[in-house]
Motif scaffolding. Structure first.
Motif, PDB file in Angstrom:
ATOM      1  N   THR A 100       0.833  -1.212   0.000  1.00  0.00           N
ATOM      2  CA  THR A 100       0.000   0.000   0.000  1.00  0.00           C
ATOM      3  C   THR A 100       0.865   1.257   0.000  1.00  0.00           C
ATOM      4  O   THR A 100       0.407   2.326   0.401  1.00  0.00           O
ATOM      5  CB  THR A 100      -0.900   0.016   1.260  1.00  0.00           C
ATOM      6  OG1 THR A 100      -0.034   0.028   2.401  1.00  0.00           O
ATOM      7  CG2 THR A 100      -1.788  -1.205   1.328  1.00  0.00           C
ATOM      8  N   PHE A 101       2.118   1.131  -0.477  1.00  0.00           N
ATOM      9  CA  PHE A 101       3.098   2.218  -0.350  1.00  0.00           C
ATOM     10  C   PHE A 101       2.913   3.333  -1.382  1.00  0.00           C
ATOM     11  O   PHE A 101       3.869   3.665  -2.102  1.00  0.00           O
ATOM     12  CB  PHE A 101       4.508   1.662  -0.523  1.00  0.00           C
ATOM     13  CG  PHE A 101       5.004   0.735   0.542  1.00  0.00           C
ATOM     14  CD1 PHE A 101       4.168   0.194   1.503  1.00  0.00           C
ATOM     15  CD2 PHE A 101       6.347   0.392   0.589  1.00  0.00           C
ATOM     16  CE1 PHE A 101       4.651  -0.667   2.474  1.00  0.00           C
ATOM     17  CE2 PHE A 101       6.838  -0.474   1.557  1.00  0.00           C
ATOM     18  CZ  PHE A 101       5.995  -0.998   2.502  1.00  0.00           C
ATOM     19  N   PRO A 149      -8.216   5.225  -0.783  1.00  0.00           N
ATOM     20  CA  PRO A 149      -8.470   4.987   0.642  1.00  0.00           C
ATOM     21  C   PRO A 149      -7.187   4.505   1.321  1.00  0.00           C
ATOM     22  O   PRO A 149      -6.290   3.977   0.665  1.00  0.00           O
ATOM     23  CB  PRO A 149      -9.531   3.886   0.633  1.00  0.00           C
ATOM     24  CG  PRO A 149      -9.339   3.181  -0.665  1.00  0.00           C
ATOM     25  CD  PRO A 149      -8.873   4.226  -1.642  1.00  0.00           C
ATOM     26  N   SER A 150      -7.115   4.686   2.615  1.00  0.00           N
ATOM     27  CA  SER A 150      -5.910   4.350   3.378  1.00  0.00           C
ATOM     28  C   SER A 150      -5.751   2.844   3.528  1.00  0.00           C
ATOM     29  O   SER A 150      -6.705   2.134   3.860  1.00  0.00           O
ATOM     30  CB  SER A 150      -5.996   5.003   4.763  1.00  0.00           C
ATOM     31  OG  SER A 150      -4.866   4.701   5.524  1.00  0.00           O
ATOM     32  N   GLY A 151      -4.544   2.335   3.264  1.00  0.00           N
ATOM     33  CA  GLY A 151      -4.203   0.960   3.618  1.00  0.00           C
ATOM     34  C   GLY A 151      -4.911  -0.123   2.837  1.00  0.00           C
ATOM     35  O   GLY A 151      -4.896  -1.281   3.251  1.00  0.00           O
ATOM     36  N   ARG A 165     -11.947   5.418   4.876  1.00  0.00           N
ATOM     37  CA  ARG A 165     -11.088   6.486   5.357  1.00  0.00           C
ATOM     38  C   ARG A 165     -10.092   6.844   4.248  1.00  0.00           C
ATOM     39  O   ARG A 165      -9.505   5.953   3.646  1.00  0.00           O
ATOM     40  CB  ARG A 165     -10.358   5.982   6.607  1.00  0.00           C
ATOM     41  CG  ARG A 165      -9.652   7.051   7.399  1.00  0.00           C
ATOM     42  CD  ARG A 165      -8.783   6.425   8.474  1.00  0.00           C
ATOM     43  NE  ARG A 165      -9.579   5.860   9.581  1.00  0.00           N
ATOM     44  CZ  ARG A 165      -9.025   5.367  10.689  1.00  0.00           C
ATOM     45  NH1 ARG A 165      -7.705   5.356  10.822  1.00  0.00           N
ATOM     46  NH2 ARG A 165      -9.781   4.876  11.641  1.00  0.00           N
ATOM     47  N   SER A 197      -3.807   8.369   4.520  1.00  0.00           N
ATOM     48  CA  SER A 197      -3.257   9.139   5.643  1.00  0.00           C
ATOM     49  C   SER A 197      -2.479  10.358   5.158  1.00  0.00           C
ATOM     50  O   SER A 197      -2.195  11.267   5.926  1.00  0.00           O
ATOM     51  CB  SER A 197      -2.366   8.243   6.510  1.00  0.00           C
ATOM     52  OG  SER A 197      -1.330   7.691   5.729  1.00  0.00           O
ATOM     53  N   ASP A 198      -2.127  10.398   3.868  1.00  0.00           N
ATOM     54  CA  ASP A 198      -1.422  11.550   3.308  1.00  0.00           C
ATOM     55  C   ASP A 198      -2.382  12.593   2.715  1.00  0.00           C
ATOM     56  O   ASP A 198      -1.934  13.527   2.040  1.00  0.00           O
ATOM     57  CB  ASP A 198      -0.454  11.079   2.215  1.00  0.00           C
ATOM     58  CG  ASP A 198       0.600  10.126   2.762  1.00  0.00           C
ATOM     59  OD1 ASP A 198       1.350  10.554   3.647  1.00  0.00           O
ATOM     60  OD2 ASP A 198       0.664   8.968   2.306  1.00  0.00           O
ATOM     61  N   HIS A 211       6.626   5.447  -2.558  1.00  0.00           N
ATOM     62  CA  HIS A 211       7.894   5.172  -1.895  1.00  0.00           C
ATOM     63  C   HIS A 211       8.761   4.387  -2.872  1.00  0.00           C
ATOM     64  O   HIS A 211       9.359   3.372  -2.505  1.00  0.00           O
ATOM     65  CB  HIS A 211       7.675   4.389  -0.597  1.00  0.00           C
ATOM     66  CG  HIS A 211       7.119   5.196   0.534  1.00  0.00           C
ATOM     67  ND1 HIS A 211       7.557   5.079   1.829  1.00  0.00           N
ATOM     68  CD2 HIS A 211       6.171   6.155   0.554  1.00  0.00           C
ATOM     69  CE1 HIS A 211       6.878   5.917   2.611  1.00  0.00           C
ATOM     70  NE2 HIS A 211       6.025   6.576   1.855  1.00  0.00           N
ATOM     71  N   TYR A 265       0.848  16.837  11.309  1.00  0.00           N
ATOM     72  CA  TYR A 265       1.995  16.350  10.555  1.00  0.00           C
ATOM     73  C   TYR A 265       1.802  16.372   9.030  1.00  0.00           C
ATOM     74  O   TYR A 265       2.611  16.934   8.295  1.00  0.00           O
ATOM     75  CB  TYR A 265       2.336  14.935  11.037  1.00  0.00           C
ATOM     76  CG  TYR A 265       3.391  14.230  10.233  1.00  0.00           C
ATOM     77  CD1 TYR A 265       4.663  14.781  10.101  1.00  0.00           C
ATOM     78  CD2 TYR A 265       3.130  13.008   9.616  1.00  0.00           C
ATOM     79  CE1 TYR A 265       5.648  14.119   9.371  1.00  0.00           C
ATOM     80  CE2 TYR A 265       4.100  12.349   8.900  1.00  0.00           C
ATOM     81  CZ  TYR A 265       5.356  12.911   8.775  1.00  0.00           C
ATOM     82  OH  TYR A 265       6.318  12.268   8.051  1.00  0.00           O
ATOM     83  N   GLU A 266       0.730  15.776   8.539  1.00  0.00           N
ATOM     84  CA  GLU A 266       0.558  15.672   7.094  1.00  0.00           C
ATOM     85  C   GLU A 266       0.265  17.044   6.479  1.00  0.00           C
ATOM     86  O   GLU A 266       0.652  17.313   5.351  1.00  0.00           O
ATOM     87  CB  GLU A 266      -0.540  14.668   6.739  1.00  0.00           C
ATOM     88  CG  GLU A 266      -0.156  13.230   7.025  1.00  0.00           C
ATOM     89  CD  GLU A 266      -0.291  12.861   8.486  1.00  0.00           C
ATOM     90  OE1 GLU A 266      -0.842  13.689   9.259  1.00  0.00           O
ATOM     91  OE2 GLU A 266       0.156  11.767   8.874  1.00  0.00           O
ATOM     92  N   HIS A 281      11.697  10.786   3.980  1.00  0.00           N
ATOM     93  CA  HIS A 281      10.400  10.237   3.669  1.00  0.00           C
ATOM     94  C   HIS A 281      10.423   9.662   2.242  1.00  0.00           C
ATOM     95  O   HIS A 281      10.999   8.596   2.035  1.00  0.00           O
ATOM     96  CB  HIS A 281       9.341  11.328   3.856  1.00  0.00           C
ATOM     97  CG  HIS A 281       7.933  10.856   3.708  1.00  0.00           C
ATOM     98  ND1 HIS A 281       6.856  11.635   4.055  1.00  0.00           N
ATOM     99  CD2 HIS A 281       7.420   9.705   3.234  1.00  0.00           C
ATOM    100  CE1 HIS A 281       5.743  10.967   3.810  1.00  0.00           C
ATOM    101  NE2 HIS A 281       6.063   9.792   3.318  1.00  0.00           N
TER     102      HIS A 281
END
Lengths: 261, 261, 261, 261
Positions: B56-57, B74-76, B102, B105-106, B127, B171-172, B201
């Protein structure tokens, strides 16, 4: 909705087929370059298949010396949408002879090489990873093993960066000149050495046939990777001794060659 | 038997179509964001296909500036189970507008960039291996060759690590600010430079369209790999001369550009 | 000729199906471990698919804590011929409970970990390229980026080489002990750190489920590659600051985690 | 139009089948070497599949000791056009016994090894990337981990470059002699050590069966890559301690081996 979608796809397909047949019937026989385009198309499609290009990072061309033209990939067209009809026919001064698309931005470099080196049947330009990394260092690829010596008896030459005048002038034309001059300066011939790096840029390879030029692009990338690994593992690595270079080259290319069928 | 097989396939297909049409008729018309979700889905699916993400990167988003929202992964959720219906619609403050999942997260980082840079049509975060390795070193990727210069005329900027206050805060959101501030500090514009590394990062890329943002993510990884190889092979490697940078960039982007169709 | 061939294929298939049904009817219901074997088989098959093993270089196991047994790959069986029936069931002292094949030579290491760490649901052992290269250097993999920090807040620990007494003794049993002792020495828990390198050997990963253990094996290889690249590019690269480590880990694992669904 | 195309394909296919059957009926039964050729063909086809060769960079041979011959790949034939009928049968002095094609240019090296080492059932020669990069450095591959120790208890030996006399003489024959002499000089036996690097050239591997020789070629490449990574990451990396070497080798090869089925 799927049905509607499917119907649309089918209709688009039928229309496309019909237009294609009409197009072919009216125009295709008018072109004397269909075979040349097909050969050029197939050579270009080999480049992503061999892992030598991504996106639009490369181009292959095929020459027809009788007609004084060559076929080359259109500029900026991704490989997965490329078709033989997209291929552009240009003369040795890079003027478009046939084709509705703009030819590769590297066309003038191909043109200079075809014009000056009569033995070339095809040319390939890629930004393949390891060969390009070497070009960025402005270093020749040293001859370290028989994989290299089976194909050429000298380091893979890296033509030096062009000066600002050449760059600001007719850049792609001067790129071809830079290759010619570097070969002249080193006393190399394009029959013996079928590949070159351009400093800060990337490799060009060629051959008597386009198949050989494509093969050479693949060989160069393999040689470049092996040399990278050897040089980072042992920075004081030695070049091949002259006797071994001679032997391996003659196995494949000498008067008494015994490699291949 | 082949016929039987074919019949089974056809029946399965028809059933699936029928169910899909009913499903669509009942629910799908309720969403005005279906096209946006589909575009976002397709962009996300390109990332593993181009070798830029595993598991999920990574995540891609597409903006609809008229409606003031963007679609994001969506996240993850792993790429091999992702579907267009999973895509989440959020506004420029990262509030969810539509979607049962959701968002990434970014998301706040994407939101800050869309809100402040009006020219962005899509954003990609990965990544990818080599770009992330450079980000971990906190070094810019130096401009060493024309592969790089075809896309931007400066080193790929690496935004410095955030201080503890920024990290412990929102943070984000601050990650987006860190990118904005670094571009301001260096005098870069997001139209000229469509990629950035975040120290420790990973990269973000963008473009006028999501297709361009995805393309830039692939280009960045290729540039990052070539620069890694050149720098480890020759640590004192030189940057491109200014004249060559200018030439290659103008081939593609200048007023008299002659790359592409 | 094609028909004959096709007929032969069909007959072979039918025979195979028939024998399989008889075999199943007679024996399969006798085993209470079929689901466990199937889960173990599927986890093992993920390893070559994720590029983490070639030939027989790895094994995955799944535990059933109620019955006090775990399922593990048989020793030396290549992945492309492996079937669920080949999987071996052993107890926590590595005694075979069910299965006609010899279990993985690493079985005792798995057994020690399951016996001592009650939270483990699955264990994976590979010789994946980059993680193994790090293990060969006897160095921890330093925490250099958020890809790493998303999964663990410390360097990936490398357990030191065993002494000659341990090696000449019950080697695979001692390998498990070496992991336990290194975690104790460093004050790590297997819930927080789900991966380890064994000096001169290769990695082990685990998780509450076997799916997580497989995922961790893939994550570790990605982290190991990125760290290799960063460290060779910039030998004086810095570890992540504590605040960023904390932030990324808590996004995924903290009480207020907001990563995933 | 599609139908016409399909019809053409079908007709071509049928003609091909008919010709094949006639060819087989007339000639195939005349050869006593069909099984040997098939085994050799299958081994050769494994090499590109395992990522060990591109183009024509490698060859595999299988021996029939009763008949005093071996089957080997023809010279310079690309893998994607290779067929079992192309395989050449030669005796231990490299004379062609059957086959219309010229055998691999490395045939004499294979012949010397079969003639002198009675335990060999198959031999593989590749220019696989990492093993060849090591050969180019003229360094042995140091034994750094258990992946290596599971297969041999010493460094992978690199036979030194041949002197000019050997190279200018019967080169491929002398290549075989160079391997024999290096093993004699080091006190190694081909049963214990089934692989060698030739300085400035590339690896040879062998085994009691051709399957083992192919496996060893894959193992060598994996070992070579891991050792490259470990040595560039930590140039002062240590070899395995003797006790661990012994343990891992005996797990697989000792009198009390417990690896495999």
């Amino acid at each position: 909705m799927y049905n509607a979608h499917w119907l649309a796809v089918a209709l688009r397909h039928l229309t496309h087929c019909a237009l294609y047949i009409i197009h072919r019937a009216l125009f295709a026989t008018l072109s004397m370059y269909n075979e040349l385009k097909q050969a050029c198309y197939e050579a270009n499609m080999q480049l992503p298949k061999l892992g030598l290009v991504i996106f639009t990072f490369g181009n292959a061309s095929v020459v027809d010396r009788e007609r004084g033209v060559f076929a080359i990939k259109p500029s900026g067209v991704p490989y997965d949408t490329l078709s033989p009809d997209d291929i552009v026919i240009v003369d040795f001064d890079a003027n478009v002879v046939e084709g509705s698309k703009r030819p590769s931005s590297d066309t003038k470099t191909h043109a200079v090489l075809y014009k000056n080196w009569a033995g070339l049947g095809g040319i390939v330009h890629t930004h393949s990873t390891y060969a390009t990394a070497w070009a960025q260092t402005q270093l020749d690829i040293p001859i370290l093993g028989t994989t290299h010596a089976d194909h050429l008896t000298v380091d893979v030459p890296c033509a030096p960066p062009m000066d600002a005048t050449m760059i600001e002038g007719d850049y792609e034309h001067e790129t071809g000149n830079q290759i010619l001059q570097e070969f002249a300066r080193r006393g190399l011939t394009p029959d013996e050495v079928e590949m070159v790096l351009l400093a800060n840029h990337a490799p060009f390879t060629w051959g008597k046939t386009i198949e050989k030029a494509v093969y050479n692009a693949g060989v160069l990338e393999a040689i470049a990777q092996m040399a990278y690994l050897s040089c980072t593992l042992r920075p004081d690595v030695n070049r091949l001794p002259a006797s071994l270079i001679k032997k391996h080259y003659e196995r494949k290319h000498g008067a008494n060659s015994y490699y291949g069928q």
